[in-house]
Motif scaffolding. Structure first.
Motif, PDB file in Angstrom:
ATOM      1  N   GLN A 115      -7.773  -3.836  11.021  1.00 46.86           N
ATOM      2  CA  GLN A 115      -9.037  -3.776  10.299  1.00 46.86           C
ATOM      3  C   GLN A 115      -8.904  -3.052   8.964  1.00 46.86           C
ATOM      4  N   CYS A 116      -7.901  -2.200   8.808  1.00 42.43           N
ATOM      5  CA  CYS A 116      -7.673  -1.557   7.514  1.00 42.43           C
ATOM      6  C   CYS A 116      -7.398  -2.608   6.433  1.00 42.43           C
ATOM      7  N   TYR A 117      -6.654  -3.643   6.797  1.00 38.08           N
ATOM      8  CA  TYR A 117      -6.319  -4.668   5.814  1.00 38.08           C
ATOM      9  C   TYR A 117      -7.569  -5.349   5.256  1.00 38.08           C
ATOM     10  N   VAL A 118      -8.497  -5.735   6.109  1.00 39.83           N
ATOM     11  CA  VAL A 118      -9.675  -6.460   5.617  1.00 39.83           C
ATOM     12  C   VAL A 118     -10.727  -5.523   5.040  1.00 39.83           C
ATOM     13  N   THR A 119     -10.588  -4.227   5.281  1.00 40.52           N
ATOM     14  CA  THR A 119     -11.544  -3.261   4.730  1.00 40.52           C
ATOM     15  C   THR A 119     -11.252  -2.960   3.264  1.00 40.52           C
ATOM     16  N   VAL A 120      -9.988  -3.048   2.863  1.00 41.41           N
ATOM     17  CA  VAL A 120      -9.594  -2.669   1.500  1.00 41.41           C
ATOM     18  C   VAL A 120     -10.330  -3.471   0.423  1.00 41.41           C
TER      19      VAL A 120
END
Length: 225
Positions: A134-139
């Motif tokens: 989820q860090c990837y799509v939050t950036v």
């Protein structure tokens, strides 16, 4: 011997930092272009040996932290509209850490939801791959939010509508990516996926706002430009 070990450590650190110049934009482009593939990539990489993980992209937490650090530097160095706190947050390093913790609440809450929907018991081991993914799509959402906030503090009249448009664009992209993530990776129906996305965004927004609100208790704040 200790001096040689120090040189080798410096060599590895220098290479790691310089490599970010290549892999940061590459990772960002891949997240924007193929968010579902990056979610799967993050989960798969954590099954590999530690020394072989994320060889083709930045580690998700590092990616998120670098994004916040770059946005913080641009806000201070280009837009000159940073907030001046008193107390603990008068140190810009502490303020950056606060921002990192606040925005990390989004992937944390989303990760918890994905663990629950996958039928696993919540633990540090089961939460980690979900959080990383989820860090990837939050950036990209964090980038658009920061840019919207920066533009919103400028004086020209056009910056208001531009700021709102950028925020809505980022929020729309994020919502679609999260909804597709629930449908593809957790096999949920469209209506349930939309509900989970809305719930995560609302709770994440409240928690993020709460963290910043609590930080104001450390002392007065003024906005400079």
């Amino acid at each position: 011997m200790d001096f040689m070990n120090l040189l080798r450590s410096a060599e590895l650190l220098l290479y790691e930092v310089v490599s970010w110049l290549v892999f940061f934009p590459l990772t960002l482009w891949r997240c924007l272009r193929h968010p579902m593939a990056m979610i799967a990539y993050a989960e798969q990489e954590l099954t590999r040996p530690p020394e072989e993980q994320f060889s083709e992209a930045l580690s998700p937490p590092i990616f998120l932290f670098l994004t916040l650090m770059i946005a913080h530097m641009v806000q201070r160095g280009v837009f000159h509209n940073d907030a001046a706190f008193e107390g603990v947050l008068s140190d810009q390093r502490n303020l950056l850490i606060l921002r990192a913790v606040a925005f990390s609440l989004f992937p944390l809450l989303l990760g918890i939801q994905h663990v629950r929907l996958s039928g696993q018991v919540l633990s540090r081991k089961t939460l980690r791959p979900m959080f990383y993914a989820q860090c990837y799509v939050t950036v990209p959402f964090v980038l658009t939010l920061d840019l919207a906030l920066m533009l919103g503090t400028l004086e020209p009249a056009w910056t208001g509508p531009a700021s709102l448009s950028i925020f809505l664009l980022g929020l729309g992209w994020y919502s679609v990516a999260l909804t597709r993530g629930y449908m593809i990776h957790r096999n949920t129906r469209l209506r349930q996926a939309i509900g989970q996305t809305a719930l995560a965004l609302v709770i994440g927004g409240i928690c993020c706002f709460g963290v910043f609100a609590l930080s104001l208790l450390s002392g007065p704040v003024t906005i400079g430009s």
